[in-house]
Design a protein around this motif. Sequence first.
Motif, short mmCIF file in Angstrom:
data_model
loop_
_atom_site.label_atom_id
_atom_site.label_comp_id
_atom_site.label_asym_id
_atom_site.label_seq_id
_atom_site.Cartn_x
_atom_site.Cartn_y
_atom_site.Cartn_z
N HIS A 1 -2.02 -4.43 -5.64
CA HIS A 1 -2.00 -3.09 -4.92
C HIS A 1 -1.80 -1.84 -5.45
O HIS A 1 -2.35 -0.79 -5.43
CB HIS A 1 -0.73 -2.78 -3.77
CG HIS A 1 -0.30 -3.96 -3.01
ND1 HIS A 1 -1.25 -4.05 -1.97
CD2 HIS A 1 0.57 -4.85 -2.93
CE1 HIS A 1 -0.82 -4.72 -1.21
NE2 HIS A 1 -0.50 -6.29 -1.77
N HIS A 2 -2.26 -2.35 -7.10
CA HIS A 2 -2.57 -0.36 -8.35
C HIS A 2 -1.81 0.18 -7.98
O HIS A 2 -1.11 0.73 -7.86
CB HIS A 2 -3.92 -0.06 -7.75
CG HIS A 2 -4.72 -0.91 -8.33
ND1 HIS A 2 -5.47 -1.29 -7.24
CD2 HIS A 2 -5.92 -0.75 -8.62
CE1 HIS A 2 -6.56 -2.81 -7.33
NE2 HIS A 2 -6.84 -1.90 -8.81
N ARG A 3 0.03 -0.26 -8.01
CA ARG A 3 1.15 0.36 -8.14
C ARG A 3 2.42 0.27 -9.13
O ARG A 3 2.54 0.85 -9.22
CB ARG A 3 1.98 -0.22 -6.94
CG ARG A 3 1.19 0.24 -5.66
CD ARG A 3 1.24 1.76 -4.93
NE ARG A 3 1.15 1.95 -3.75
CZ ARG A 3 1.15 3.14 -3.07
NH1 ARG A 3 2.19 4.10 -4.66
NH2 ARG A 3 0.63 4.15 -2.58
N TYR B 1 4.78 4.81 -8.02
CA TYR B 1 3.98 3.29 -9.60
C TYR B 1 5.66 3.35 -10.06
O TYR B 1 6.45 4.33 -10.29
CB TYR B 1 3.36 4.68 -10.27
CG TYR B 1 2.67 4.99 -9.25
CD1 TYR B 1 1.29 3.75 -8.68
CD2 TYR B 1 2.14 6.13 -8.76
CE1 TYR B 1 0.20 4.62 -7.76
CE2 TYR B 1 0.98 6.62 -7.60
CZ TYR B 1 0.20 5.78 -7.37
OH TYR B 1 -0.79 5.83 -6.39
N LYS C 1 -5.94 5.08 -6.48
CA LYS C 1 -6.53 3.39 -6.47
C LYS C 1 -7.23 3.53 -7.66
O LYS C 1 -6.79 2.48 -9.03
CB LYS C 1 -6.86 2.30 -5.62
CG LYS C 1 -5.60 1.98 -4.51
CD LYS C 1 -6.35 0.67 -3.39
CE LYS C 1 -5.36 0.28 -3.12
NZ LYS C 1 -6.22 -0.91 -2.30
N THR D 1 -2.49 -4.72 -14.14
CA THR D 1 -1.92 -4.06 -12.78
C THR D 1 -1.83 -4.90 -11.32
O THR D 1 -2.46 -5.64 -11.68
CB THR D 1 -3.12 -2.98 -12.14
OG1 THR D 1 -1.99 -1.95 -11.37
CG2 THR D 1 -3.97 -3.03 -11.43
N ALA E 1 -3.39 9.44 -10.53
CA ALA E 1 -2.64 8.89 -9.10
C ALA E 1 -2.35 10.11 -7.95
O ALA E 1 -2.57 9.80 -7.10
CB ALA E 1 -2.57 7.36 -9.25
N GLU F 1 0.85 -1.38 0.21
CA GLU F 1 -0.07 0.43 -0.16
C GLU F 1 0.72 1.25 0.11
O GLU F 1 0.38 2.54 -0.51
CB GLU F 1 -1.09 -0.13 1.18
CG GLU F 1 -2.06 -1.07 1.06
CD GLU F 1 -3.45 -0.82 0.00
OE1 GLU F 1 -3.27 0.36 0.02
OE2 GLU F 1 -2.88 -1.41 -0.88
N ALA G 1 -6.88 1.68 -11.65
CA ALA G 1 -7.47 0.15 -12.08
C ALA G 1 -8.02 1.07 -13.49
O ALA G 1 -8.47 -0.14 -14.31
CB ALA G 1 -8.31 0.14 -10.91
N ARG H 1 -6.51 7.48 -1.56
CA ARG H 1 -5.23 6.37 -1.65
C ARG H 1 -6.37 5.73 -2.66
O ARG H 1 -6.60 5.32 -3.42
CB ARG H 1 -5.51 5.43 -0.72
CG ARG H 1 -4.70 4.48 -1.34
CD ARG H 1 -3.58 4.83 -1.59
NE ARG H 1 -2.29 3.34 -1.51
CZ ARG H 1 -2.53 2.41 -3.54
NH1 ARG H 1 -2.60 3.46 -3.95
NH2 ARG H 1 -1.91 1.60 -3.74
N GLU H 2 -7.92 5.72 -2.00
CA GLU H 2 -8.59 4.70 -2.83
C GLU H 2 -8.62 5.49 -4.08
O GLU H 2 -9.15 4.97 -5.62
CB GLU H 2 -9.87 5.14 -2.28
CG GLU H 2 -9.89 4.26 -1.10
CD GLU H 2 -9.88 3.05 -1.53
OE1 GLU H 2 -10.01 1.71 -2.54
OE2 GLU H 2 -8.84 2.43 -0.28
#
Length: 408
Positions: A286-288, A161, A334, A283, A324, A144, A338, A330-331
């Motif tokens: 953790h969407h990183r 990222y 993400k 992705t 991002a 995260e 996404a 954070r949401e």
Amino acid sequence: MGQANVKRRPVLVVGAGPIGLTAALALRRFGLPATVIEAEPKDRLRPGSRAIYFHKATLKHLEDIYPGLGETFAKHGVVWPVKRTLFRGKEVYVKRYPSPDPKALPPFTSLPQVEAEKFLYNACLEAGVEFIWETPVREVHTDEEGVTMIAESGERWTCDYMIAADGARSTVRKSVDIEMEGPRTKDYFVVVDVKEDEADPLPLERVFHYQHPAVDGRNVLFVPFAGGWRIDLQLLDGDDPEQFGSVEGVKQWLPKVMPEKYADRITWVSTYRFFQVVAESLTDRHHRVLLAGEAAHLFAPFGARGMNSGVPDAIMAAKAIRAALDAANREEAKAAIAAAANERLIAARYNRDCAGIALEHIQGSAPAANMKREVAASLAPILPRLGKWLDEGPYGPRSGPPQLSTKY
């Protein structure tokens, strides 16, 4: 290793091929610093023409992220004025294009990948992209908080990222446990580059032969590029790829399909078995990390869908990372990652299916497929649309779902 020895960047791009270079340029276009990590040395040799065909949409994308770049590709590439399709040696379709408008981007351009990479790399240097050479990636971890990359040397890097453009055997993709999905075709192809004879060149035409009679009914594609020709021989079931794909093997069959002198002008030979696979997600959980290009998908080459979908992969990844990093929480961050990953996943699956349709169209051995090709060829002189159908078959469907927009 102490925290002081960890190298920190906001964004890392892994891979200095054309898609990684595009990603870095796009990051700079969106106002972000860009660092490219590449396993190989700076002056590595990149043999062969590889991806040579750049659609107009791709040229526009390049122009958008670095004004003048699309024009540079067009200026140094070639645009053939004629394309022909033959069936068992008989011409079934020919199209002549008007001369391109010199003030506009052409409908496509054809130049070797090594040239494209040179133009991209020079643009990256001018845009202030940082390059870290000879740094193979051992593993990547995400959580995260961000991304940790460990190089083979043990050196550690962290970033918020990462764009993974490290190719078909992507270490990044494997590290973050993303699997590839889809059929793995048994079809083999031999790809040959030859240098043009500038004193006595062939006519500038793209020519596709269904079931060329001089090579026992194998399909053969001829595509010109700046300085040479790409010849694609599609092997039959039971053919030995090593026999047809060695330099000596090529010298046996090549003079049967083009002037004999080109057998002494071979610059590159490669044998491929094309996969038709797409990553299950573009992705990580953790969407990183965002996957781009062949790290995300492998297609048969028909329709030139690999490079030309990898470029928007890279640009959309950079755009999503910008969103991002600007997100309020954070949401929201993400969600930006996404959305981009999902859009490019839709595009990748669509392109995989189109390339598969094209493969079946030109190579399918089922009786129905054979009958359709034979009927179309026999009726093409009186029904030109059937000749056009044969001509367009190797590219698969032309249109795409509405989700393929890459506007920003």
